[in-house]
Design a protein around this motif. Structure first.
Motif, PDB file in Angstrom:
ATOM      1  N   VAL A 199      50.867  39.707  28.359  1.00  0.00           N
ATOM      2  CA  VAL A 199      49.952  40.735  27.873  1.00  0.00           C
ATOM      3  C   VAL A 199      48.439  40.263  27.834  1.00  0.00           C
ATOM      4  O   VAL A 199      47.673  40.908  28.167  1.00  0.00           O
ATOM      5  N   ASP A 200      48.105  39.168  27.511  1.00  0.00           N
ATOM      6  CA  ASP A 200      47.099  38.538  27.772  1.00  0.00           C
ATOM      7  C   ASP A 200      46.315  38.800  29.161  1.00  0.00           C
ATOM      8  O   ASP A 200      45.174  38.977  29.235  1.00  0.00           O
ATOM      9  N   SER A 201      47.178  38.463  30.174  1.00  0.00           N
ATOM     10  CA  SER A 201      46.856  38.627  31.649  1.00  0.00           C
ATOM     11  C   SER A 201      46.230  40.132  31.685  1.00  0.00           C
ATOM     12  O   SER A 201      45.262  40.449  32.664  1.00  0.00           O
ATOM     13  N   MET A 202      47.263  40.979  31.189  1.00  0.00           N
ATOM     14  CA  MET A 202      46.988  42.676  31.530  1.00  0.00           C
ATOM     15  C   MET A 202      45.639  42.778  30.608  1.00  0.00           C
ATOM     16  O   MET A 202      44.803  43.645  31.532  1.00  0.00           O
ATOM     17  N   LYS A 203      45.447  42.544  29.439  1.00  0.00           N
ATOM     18  CA  LYS A 203      44.280  42.879  28.640  1.00  0.00           C
ATOM     19  C   LYS A 203      43.119  42.190  29.455  1.00  0.00           C
ATOM     20  O   LYS A 203      41.952  43.094  29.628  1.00  0.00           O
ATOM     21  N   PHE A 204      43.067  40.950  30.103  1.00  0.00           N
ATOM     22  CA  PHE A 204      42.090  40.592  30.900  1.00  0.00           C
ATOM     23  C   PHE A 204      41.623  41.289  32.192  1.00  0.00           C
ATOM     24  O   PHE A 204      40.643  41.851  32.535  1.00  0.00           O
ATOM     25  N   THR A 205      42.761  41.960  32.847  1.00  0.00           N
ATOM     26  CA  THR A 205      42.755  42.724  33.951  1.00  0.00           C
ATOM     27  C   THR A 205      42.028  44.311  33.426  1.00  0.00           C
ATOM     28  O   THR A 205      41.071  44.614  34.130  1.00  0.00           O
ATOM     29  N   VAL A 206      42.287  44.790  32.369  1.00  0.00           N
ATOM     30  CA  VAL A 206      41.725  45.948  32.105  1.00  0.00           C
ATOM     31  C   VAL A 206      40.079  45.674  31.454  1.00  0.00           C
ATOM     32  O   VAL A 206      39.402  46.575  31.874  1.00  0.00           O
ATOM     33  N   THR A 207      39.907  44.613  30.922  1.00  0.00           N
ATOM     34  CA  THR A 207      38.711  44.171  30.622  1.00  0.00           C
ATOM     35  C   THR A 207      37.961  44.159  31.751  1.00  0.00           C
ATOM     36  O   THR A 207      36.723  44.847  31.908  1.00  0.00           O
ATOM     37  N   GLU A 208      38.208  43.635  32.838  1.00  0.00           N
ATOM     38  CA  GLU A 208      37.593  43.379  33.995  1.00  0.00           C
ATOM     39  C   GLU A 208      37.327  44.825  34.656  1.00  0.00           C
ATOM     40  O   GLU A 208      36.308  44.687  35.371  1.00  0.00           O
ATOM     41  N   PHE A 209      38.278  45.462  34.691  1.00  0.00           N
ATOM     42  CA  PHE A 209      38.043  46.677  35.398  1.00  0.00           C
ATOM     43  C   PHE A 209      37.050  47.594  34.689  1.00  0.00           C
ATOM     44  O   PHE A 209      36.301  48.130  35.324  1.00  0.00           O
ATOM     45  N   LYS A 210      37.023  47.645  33.359  1.00  0.00           N
ATOM     46  CA  LYS A 210      36.075  48.373  32.502  1.00  0.00           C
ATOM     47  C   LYS A 210      34.861  47.652  32.660  1.00  0.00           C
ATOM     48  O   LYS A 210      33.710  48.511  33.096  1.00  0.00           O
ATOM     49  N   ARG A 211      34.520  46.384  32.994  1.00  0.00           N
ATOM     50  CA  ARG A 211      33.199  45.871  33.105  1.00  0.00           C
ATOM     51  C   ARG A 211      32.790  46.441  34.536  1.00  0.00           C
ATOM     52  O   ARG A 211      31.580  46.642  34.799  1.00  0.00           O
ATOM     53  N   ASN A 212      33.647  46.352  35.637  1.00  0.00           N
ATOM     54  CA  ASN A 212      33.219  46.666  36.846  1.00  0.00           C
ATOM     55  C   ASN A 212      32.857  48.400  36.851  1.00  0.00           C
ATOM     56  O   ASN A 212      31.515  48.623  37.232  1.00  0.00           O
ATOM     57  N   LEU A 213      33.402  49.239  36.134  1.00  0.00           N
ATOM     58  CA  LEU A 213      33.183  50.615  35.834  1.00  0.00           C
ATOM     59  C   LEU A 213      31.839  50.592  35.276  1.00  0.00           C
ATOM     60  O   LEU A 213      30.892  51.296  35.668  1.00  0.00           O
ATOM     61  N   ARG A 214      31.662  49.761  34.226  1.00  0.00           N
ATOM     62  CA  ARG A 214      30.379  49.909  33.425  1.00  0.00           C
ATOM     63  C   ARG A 214      29.098  49.512  34.198  1.00  0.00           C
ATOM     64  O   ARG A 214      28.188  50.237  34.336  1.00  0.00           O
TER      65      ARG A 214
END
Length: 562
Positions: free
Chosen positions: A268-283
């Motif tokens: 779960v932590d790994s997936m949350k990190f992936t989501v955070t990184e995707f949002k960072r790239n989008l932002r």
């Protein structure tokens, strides 16, 4: 004794509660007047969702057909059952369980009526779409006035200018992919499915976000996610798409602790990190686009830039509020990517495998490709506006592929808070409020009434008709209620043209100068290899979308034409 009485009381209470709910569902269903099927488990209940894969095979062994209900509540029962249930029960029937009734509609005209004329009376099932809000509310999850607002801002970017980008990006990716496949020689390749996923991902990054990546075969692609390191947009997006269900769960999962932490916390932590990184790239990309807009020094042309411009400029009101919030921008950019990635990649996978089995169809589309483009014109010189409208046979292959193996096998709707009426083959039925209405797309796309005596056969030629006056070939306009893979009406998929342009560009590029065939196992004939490949195609399952269970069984050899 006290413990026994307590356990007995709880058991009797649960049984009474269960029986009461089942009786309520039964009374609700029988008033409609359609044939009934029964299931002791809610097909969308947590118990069945978690334990169905284990319990199902055991229950099917029960004597006297007592476990037959399992075949009606699997997530992909529509595909596995084909249209046998509708042949037995009629164009519509009801599955009754303790928690809900599911009205299954397989009549094509009624289905298209719901999607076009009656779509307001049959809204989406909100609980099934909550997971799609993981990055923010979007066109797919919104309803009513909120949906109209999203549509006004998000659909215009799907235009001819963007289609040209899709065409060019698809040709570039197909060129790289074909080079990799041909180099495998007689041994063939088993990476068609992951390579098509890579191709579709790169087309989306180019046309959706203005990010260009060269094609890399799946076995050579480095998509490793290392927590703590910054992920590139390509890796972050690919990771999110590859484990979407996990991403949905992780977004709603509280910080794992105790017993659960031991087993799921790391994942779960790994997936949350992936989501955070995707949002960072989008932002970062959105901020970059806004900086460009302020200087007006240049104007990019992709879905993201068009959406940001529409939201920030056209949507700015006197109070300074944007028409789309930041989260809604994220949500819409993601949902278009999610919806267009798996679906188009799987259509290309199925089509390639089907063409390998049906060599006469390869010859048929080659006739068109050579007539329209020629045998020697390099793809760098292919013009979208000139060539795409003429490649009707290539598009017919897509239509036939999505008819047979469309990504959506059932489209869930509901009656909302009020009853709704629906006419099915001349008879009107009233569906109670808060009823599930399941549109069986498999039955619609395989109706002998529309598609003749061979609805299960792969025959793209059925989509081409001769113009009696000019003698030119034209695409068949399917009869009302016979073909709706992109939905229809007001909520038709805005990426419909996007996927068609991508598919046609890839297929025309692959087959202009090359052929594909299944690779026989040692001692196996080509005919036996084709039969095995056909069986691998049929052995499909629905995991969000329909796909082959074992695409690695499709070992294909690509060779240049003689």
């Amino acid at each position: 004794m006290a413990l026994f009485l307590a356990v007995a009381t709880i058991a009797i209470s649960l049984l009474a509660w269960y029986s009461f709910n089942f009786l309520q569902s039964y009374n609700k269903a029988r008033q409609i007047g359609l044939p009934l099927l029964f299931s002791p488990f809610d097909p969308w209940g947590l118990f069945w969702m978690l334990g169905g894969a284990f319990l199902g095979p055991l229950l099917l062994r029960l004597p006297f057909g007592l476990g037959e209900f399992v075949n009606h509540i699997k997530s992909d029962w529509c595909y596995l059952n084909r249209n046998a249930l509708h042949q037995k029960l009629g164009p519509a029937f009801i599955l009754v369980s303790p928690s809900r009734i599911q009205i299954v509609v397989g009549d094509g005209v009624a289905v298209e009526d719901i999607l076009t004329k009656r779509h307001k009376e049959f809204p989406k099932l909100p609980e099934l779409y909550q997971g799609l809000k993981v990055f923010g509310n979007n066109l797919e999850t919104a309803e009513g006035d909120d949906w109209r607002r999203h549509r006004k801002l998000t659909v215009p970017p799907f235009n001819e200018r963007n289609s040209n980008i899709v065409w060019t990006a698809s040709l570039i990716q197909a060129r790289g992919m074909l080079k990799s496949w041909v180099s495998a020689g007689k041994f063939g390749i088993i990476c068609t499915a992951p390579d098509m996923m890579t191709l579709a991902l790169h087309v989306l990054t180019a046309a959706g976000f203005g990010k260009d990546y060269s094609f890399q075969p799946s076995e050579r692609r480095d998509s490793t996610v290392i927590k703590g390191e910054k992920l590139s947009f390509e890796v972050a997006l690919g990771a999110v798409l590859d484990s979407f269900m996990g991403v949905v769960i992780s977004s709603a999962f509280p910080t794992a602790s105790g017993f659960l932490a031991k087993y799921v916390s790391k994942k779960v932590d790994s997936m949350k990190f992936t989501v955070t990184e995707f949002k960072r790239n989008l932002r970062e990309m959105i901020e970059e686009e806004r900086a460009v807009l302020k200087t007006k020094s240049s104007e990019k042309s992709n879905l993201m830039s068009a959406m940001v411009r529409a939201s920030d400029l056209e949507g700015t009101q006197g109070d300074g509020k944007r028409t789309l919030t930041e989260e809604e921008l994220y949500g819409n950019l993601f949902i278009f990517t999610f919806a267009g990635h798996d679906t188009t990649a799987n259509a290309l996978m199925y089509a390639t495998a089907l063409l390998a089995v049906n060599t006469h169809v390869q010859s048929w589309i080659k006739e068109e490709i050579h007539s329209v483009i020629g045998k020697s014109l390099d793809t760098e010189s292919w013009e979208y506006e000139k060539l795409f409208p003429q490649l009707k046979r290539c598009l017919a292959v897509m239509y036939e592929t999505t008819r047979l193996y469309g990504p959506v096998i059932v489209l869930p709707k509901s009656t909302g808070s009020t009853p709704s009426t629906l006419t099915i083959q001349g008879k009107e039925y009233t569906f109670p409020a808060h009823s599930d209405v399941m549109l069986n797309m498999v039955n619609v796309h395989h109706s002998p009434e529309f598609w003749g005596p061979d609805p299960w056969a792969f025959r793209p030629e059925r989509w081409i008709i001769k113009n009696g006056v000019s003698g030119t070939e034209e695409l068949l306009q399917p009869p009302y209620g016979s073909y709706v893979p992109w939905a229809t009406g007001a909520r038709v998929c805005p990426g419909k043209k996007f996927s068609q342009v991508e598919f046609v560009a890839v297929i025309a590029s692959l087959f202009q100068r090359h052929r594909v065939q299944p690779v026989p196992q040692p001692g196996e004939t080509v005919e036996a290899a084709s039969k095995a490949l056909s069986e691998a195609i049929e052995d499909s399952e629905c995991v969000l979308t329909l796909k082959m269970k074992h695409p690695e069984k499709a070992r294909l050899e690509w060779e240049a034409d003689a």
